[in-house]
Design a protein around this motif. Structure first.
Motif, mmCIF file in Angstrom:
data_model
loop_
_atom_site.group_PDB
_atom_site.id
_atom_site.type_symbol
_atom_site.label_atom_id
_atom_site.label_comp_id
_atom_site.label_asym_id
_atom_site.label_seq_id
_atom_site.Cartn_x
_atom_site.Cartn_y
_atom_site.Cartn_z
ATOM 1 N N LYS A 168 0.821 -1.225 0.000
ATOM 2 C CA LYS A 168 0.000 0.000 0.000
ATOM 3 C C LYS A 168 0.852 1.271 0.000
ATOM 4 N N GLU A 169 2.138 1.143 0.337
ATOM 5 C CA GLU A 169 3.046 2.304 0.359
ATOM 6 C C GLU A 169 3.857 2.427 -0.938
ATOM 7 N N GLU A 170 3.653 1.489 -1.853
ATOM 8 C CA GLU A 170 4.520 1.431 -3.045
ATOM 9 C C GLU A 170 4.488 2.724 -3.868
ATOM 10 N N ASP A 171 3.302 3.214 -4.193
ATOM 11 C CA ASP A 171 3.193 4.410 -5.033
ATOM 12 C C ASP A 171 3.882 5.606 -4.388
ATOM 13 N N ARG A 172 3.683 5.761 -3.092
ATOM 14 C CA ARG A 172 4.291 6.897 -2.382
ATOM 15 C C ARG A 172 5.816 6.777 -2.383
ATOM 16 N N PHE A 173 6.310 5.554 -2.149
ATOM 17 C CA PHE A 173 7.759 5.336 -2.114
ATOM 18 C C PHE A 173 8.372 5.633 -3.485
ATOM 19 N N LEU A 174 7.718 5.148 -4.555
ATOM 20 C CA LEU A 174 8.208 5.394 -5.916
ATOM 21 C C LEU A 174 8.229 6.889 -6.229
ATOM 22 N N ALA A 175 7.205 7.595 -5.770
ATOM 23 C CA ALA A 175 7.113 9.036 -6.039
ATOM 24 C C ALA A 175 8.232 9.804 -5.343
ATOM 25 N N ILE A 176 8.517 9.444 -4.079
ATOM 26 C CA ILE A 176 9.604 10.118 -3.354
ATOM 27 C C ILE A 176 10.948 9.800 -4.009
ATOM 28 N N ALA A 177 11.140 8.524 -4.376
ATOM 29 C CA ALA A 177 12.400 8.114 -5.011
ATOM 30 C C ALA A 177 12.632 8.891 -6.311
ATOM 31 N N LYS A 178 11.566 9.097 -7.058
ATOM 32 C CA LYS A 178 11.668 9.825 -8.329
ATOM 33 C C LYS A 178 12.165 11.252 -8.108
ATOM 34 N N GLU A 179 11.742 11.865 -7.006
ATOM 35 C CA GLU A 179 12.208 13.224 -6.682
ATOM 36 C C GLU A 179 13.726 13.266 -6.511
ATOM 37 N N TYR A 180 14.294 12.162 -6.072
ATOM 38 C CA TYR A 180 15.754 12.067 -5.886
ATOM 39 C C TYR A 180 16.437 11.410 -7.089
ATOM 40 N N GLU A 181 15.695 11.306 -8.174
ATOM 41 C CA GLU A 181 16.200 10.706 -9.412
ATOM 42 C C GLU A 181 16.721 9.281 -9.190
ATOM 43 N N LEU A 182 15.972 8.541 -8.378
ATOM 44 C CA LEU A 182 16.203 7.108 -8.219
ATOM 45 C C LEU A 182 15.019 6.399 -8.880
ATOM 46 N N TYR A 183 15.327 5.538 -9.834
ATOM 47 C CA TYR A 183 14.286 4.971 -10.699
ATOM 48 C C TYR A 183 14.200 3.459 -10.531
ATOM 49 N N PRO A 184 12.974 2.909 -10.560
ATOM 50 C CA PRO A 184 12.839 1.456 -10.382
ATOM 51 C C PRO A 184 13.509 0.674 -11.510
ATOM 52 N N MET A 185 14.201 -0.402 -11.141
ATOM 53 C CA MET A 185 14.798 -1.302 -12.127
ATOM 54 C C MET A 185 14.188 -2.699 -12.020
ATOM 55 N N LYS A 186 13.500 -2.947 -10.902
ATOM 56 C CA LYS A 186 12.877 -4.255 -10.685
ATOM 57 C C LYS A 186 11.857 -4.121 -9.553
ATOM 58 N N ILE A 187 10.661 -4.665 -9.760
ATOM 59 C CA ILE A 187 9.617 -4.660 -8.727
ATOM 60 C C ILE A 187 9.002 -6.059 -8.638
ATOM 61 N N THR A 188 8.949 -6.604 -7.430
ATOM 62 C CA THR A 188 8.260 -7.878 -7.208
ATOM 63 C C THR A 188 7.242 -7.673 -6.092
ATOM 64 N N ARG A 189 5.996 -8.021 -6.388
ATOM 65 C CA ARG A 189 4.915 -7.882 -5.396
ATOM 66 C C ARG A 189 4.630 -9.250 -4.790
ATOM 67 N N VAL A 190 4.509 -9.283 -3.468
ATOM 68 C CA VAL A 190 4.500 -10.554 -2.735
ATOM 69 C C VAL A 190 3.142 -10.836 -2.098
ATOM 70 N N LYS A 191 2.672 -12.066 -2.304
ATOM 71 C CA LYS A 191 1.452 -12.571 -1.664
ATOM 72 C C LYS A 191 1.819 -13.758 -0.783
ATOM 73 N N GLY A 192 1.071 -13.918 0.322
ATOM 74 C CA GLY A 192 1.278 -15.089 1.166
ATOM 75 C C GLY A 192 0.814 -16.362 0.474
ATOM 76 N N ILE A 193 -0.447 -16.353 0.017
ATOM 77 C CA ILE A 193 -1.017 -17.468 -0.742
ATOM 78 C C ILE A 193 -1.742 -16.892 -1.966
ATOM 79 N N PRO A 194 -2.035 -17.726 -2.984
ATOM 80 C CA PRO A 194 -2.585 -17.198 -4.244
ATOM 81 C C PRO A 194 -3.871 -16.386 -4.091
ATOM 82 N N THR A 195 -4.697 -16.720 -3.087
ATOM 83 C CA THR A 195 -6.018 -16.080 -2.979
ATOM 84 C C THR A 195 -6.016 -14.786 -2.163
ATOM 85 N N THR A 196 -4.917 -14.495 -1.496
ATOM 86 C CA THR A 196 -4.890 -13.269 -0.676
ATOM 87 C C THR A 196 -4.426 -12.078 -1.507
#
Length: 235
Positions: A161-189
């Motif tokens: 839930k914090e991903e968008d905010r973190f990416l936005a702050i990083a962009k201000e410092y000219e740090l850009y995503p090179m890899k993103i993996t989103r994690v689930k505990g089990i397939p249905t959650t």
């Protein structure tokens, strides 16, 4: 005590015990730039720094820990590991550490405290380890920008839930995503965590994928086993 394949973690003095988040970050973090110097911000037990010592040939692996008990524990864990000559822990807060930076790092990693809700428990040590106001994302990203080498990688695990905010702050410092993996505990959650890796280079076509940890209780997915089998004894 938590026994891994190549090292042991003592954790009786740490508020935050060995958990999936730290293991995920330590195993997932890209090391494609063959880092010489690594910094682990908020090291806790020292687990992530130790995992990177196992995974890389980095000659200098520094860790930072503000809590006195956790600092002493990580020092012991480092000294009792096969890589004690490459690991060093500073007992300091991030603000102190960045005041007089001596080194740049090719890899900066952090499993930051991230309960930004307003409640606190009676355990101040655990609160410090878990609550975001102990190390706001802005401070972490600013420090990474200051300390990261030109071809460096900055890697974190945060709530999805914090991903968008973190990416936005990083962009201000000219740090850009090179890899993103989103994690689930089990397939249905729903997605719980985001693993984010940044560089100073803007990449249009970077990898975004999803990782499911279990299909059922203690039945791990092939992807999770593949990621962690070099570390967990029973994988």
């Amino acid at each position: 005590m938590f026994q891994f394949k190549q090292f042991t973690i003592e954790q009786d003095r740490c508020a935050m015990k060995v958990g999936t988040d730290g293991v995920l970050l330590g195993a997932w973090t890209p090391i494609t730039n063959n880092p010489f110097g690594i910094l682990d911000i908020g090291t806790g037990t020292g687990i992530i720094a130790l995992m990177l010592a196992q995974r890389t040939n980095a000659e200098q692996i520094d860790a930072l820990e503000i809590d006195g008990e956790a600092y002493e524990q990580s020092v012991d864990n480092f000294e009792n590991s096969p890589w004690s000559d490459r690991l060093f822990c500073f007992h300091a807060g991030l603000d102190e550490f960045v005041e007089e930076p001596e080194d740049e790092y090719d890899l900066i990693i952090s499993n930051p405290p991230f309960y930004s809700e307003d409640y606190k428990t009676e355990n101040e040590q655990r609160d410090l380890a878990r609550f975001q106001d102990a190390m706001p994302f802005e401070d972490l990203i600013e420090a990474a920008d200051l300390l990261l080498s030109e071809n460096g990688i900055f890697s974190v695990i945060i709530p999805f839930k914090e991903e968008d905010r973190f990416l936005a702050i990083a962009k201000e410092y000219e740090l850009y995503p090179m890899k993103i993996t989103r994690v689930k505990g089990i397939p249905t959650t729903e997605i719980k965590r985001s693993l984010l890796a940044f560089s100073r280079k803007k990449e249009v076509d970077f990898s975004i994928d999803e990782l499911v940890i279990e299909t059922a209780r203690h039945i791990y997915t092939p992807e999770y086993i593949g990621l962690t089998k070099d570390f967990y004894l029973k994988m």
